[in-house]
Design a protein around this motif. Structure first.
Motif: not given
Length: 495
Positions: A398-399, A340, A122, A395, A248, A126, A129-130
């Motif tokens: 992670s969702y 994160q 997870t 993303a 986030g 994330i 994505e970030y």
């Protein structure tokens, strides 16, 4: 290694040299003292602004490419379903954040529910994505700077470098200052969206919504679904652009005043604002200019206000505000990625030096290292769309894992203290889980290469975890102690 705790940022730790649960290292007092964030810097208003800031750039550009995948009807249905997914996910995450308000966010929730592997999977998703999203947005900022003729600059590496240097510098100054800056820029962008909607709706034409030619042979195709039923699914990733990033907010937990109360309020308020902005932006833009005209342009809102191609006062305002929206999202995504990375590093999943904080309690390496990587990717590729597609793939993974974490904790630990409870309980998180899995598959319909790039990053990260870091986790990290408590309670029940 010297490790410890601050009474305000982490639970008590085992004595130095003591064995930690699961064979992890037990740090002494210096470790966590060098890895603390500034408490009480954000209240509900700043958190709500942060949630909207993550997303607001997606209202100005990107979503319209979904018209080329599904037409007005396909993108409308996709956006409704993705809005439902994010709403359900936000309610589930609000409960999880009230249980474990730490900088680990999704990683911490999955760590308790799904174990170390689930936590790492997870957290890595994330991070993908970030880290990649700011790199992509820096390119889009460069495009806006060039199109607006600002300072005679072109979209190239000096602009990208300036973005990272200036805005990481503000983050290094302090989280309170950073969030206040983000709120101001976000307010400007939101105000411009409202001005745009009022101007565009005065020239609204229903027949412009479904003016994309129907694709012959597409199953279920009609004027509202020109690419058929499959077009709805293919438009999922673009429907996400109206909401991508709102999840986030929990990453700011350790820097929040009364996080147990503030986080759920801010997440619900932020989601409500985003749903409203998505509705008025989507309908106003397509109705003013027509779906066909804006389906592939880089500045759909500006084009919607310029049917004859000539700039107007309002279109110029929206154009400059689009730059503000990009800055707001770029700035806030840097914040999310650094927190994160900080949490994963503090717990030993990633190299521990990355979680060191400065005198101003900013995770400076957590800001500088992803920033350097993002700049390098932007300067080397210049392909913002591809990087955003990779970010969307991370993303969606992670969702699905965060929604699954909510379901598992509800079933396995029904008696866990929950200061905030998700409306609808497991049904709500189950809806989020199913839709997240559907969105994950849809990414392969849009950009297979991006999906496989993300999978390649995952393979490398998993190899690092499997062969090295999982044997060197830090038991005193808040998220790890939270999971260790669950294991100890379960063992007591068996005895």
């Amino acid at each position: 290694m010297a490790d410890s705790t601050d009474s305000q940022t982490a639970p008590p730790i085992a004595p130095s040299g003591a064995a930690a649960p699961g064979g992890t290292a037990a740090p002494d007092d210096a470790y966590l003292e060098r890895r603390t964030l500034r408490r009480g810097s954000a209240g509900p208003l700043l958190l709500t602004g942060l949630g909207v800031a993550y997303v607001v750039s997606g209202d100005f550009s990107g979503w319209n490419n979904g018209l080329a995948q599904g037409g007005f009807g396909g993108l409308a249905i996709a956006s409704i379903l993705m809005g439902l997914m994010y709403t359900c996910l936000v309610f589930a995450l609000a409960e999880l954040a009230s249980i474990l308000p730490t900088a680990g966010g999704g990683y911490g929730f999955a760590r308790r529910a799904l174990g170390t592997w689930g936590g790492f999977l997870t957290g890595t998703a994330i991070l993908i994505e970030y880290v990649l999203a700011p790199a992509a947005i820096s390119i889009f900022i460069g495009d806006y700077v060039e199109s607006l003729g600002l300072f005679g600059l072109h979209s190239s590496w000096p602009v990208y470098l300036a973005c990272f240097v200036i805005f990481i510098g503000i983050h290094l100054w302090g989280v309170g200052e950073a969030l206040r800056f983000s709120l101001i820029v976000t307010a400007i962008a939101v105000a411009a969206l409202l001005v745009f909607a009022l101007a565009a709706l005065t020239d609204f034409h229903v027949d412009g919504l479904n003016d994309i030619p129907v694709k012959e042979g597409a199953f279920g195709a009609n004027s509202w679904l020109p690419f058929g039923i499959l077009g709805i699914w293919a438009a999922f990733p673009f429907g996400m652009w109206f909401f991508l990033g709102i999840e986030g907010v929990p990453l700011a937990a350790e820097e929040t005043k009364d996080p147990v109360r503030s986080l759920p309020k801010a997440m619900a308020a932020g989601m409500g604002i985003l749903l409203l902005l998505a509705l008025i932006t989507f309908v106003a833009a397509t109705g003013a200019r027509g779906s066909a005209a804006i389906q592939s342009v880089g500045d759909p809102l500006v084009q919607a206000l310029q049917p004859d191609g000539k700039p107007t006062t309002v279109s110029r305002i929206v154009n400059y505000a689009g730059l503000a929206g990009l800055v707001a999202s770029f700035f806030s995504l840097i914040f999310a990625g650094s927190r994160q990375l900080f949490a994963l590093s503090r717990a030993g999943y990633l190299p521990r030096f990355l979680s060191l904080t400065s005198r101003r309690k900013a995770p400076y390496l957590g800001l500088l290292v992803p920033g350097a990587l993002g700049f390098a990717l932007a300067a080397a590729t210049g392909d913002g769309a591809r990087m955003l597609n990779v970010a969307v793939f991370g993303a969606t993974i992670s969702y699905a894992l965060m929604a699954l974490s909510h379901i598992v904790l509800r079933r396995r630990e029904p008696g866990l203290d929950r200061p905030y409870r998700t409306p609808g309980g497991m049904l709500t998180s189950s809806v989020a889980f199913v839709l997240a899995c559907s969105a994950l598959v849809a990414t392969f319909l849009v950009d297979k290469e991006a999906a496989f790039i993300a999978l390649g990053v995952y393979v490398v990260a998993l190899a690092y975890f499997a062969f090295y870091s999982r044997h060197r986790l830090v038991a005193a990290a808040p998220e790890e102690e939270f999971a260790a408590l669950a294991a100890a309670e379960a063992e007591l029940e068996r005895d």
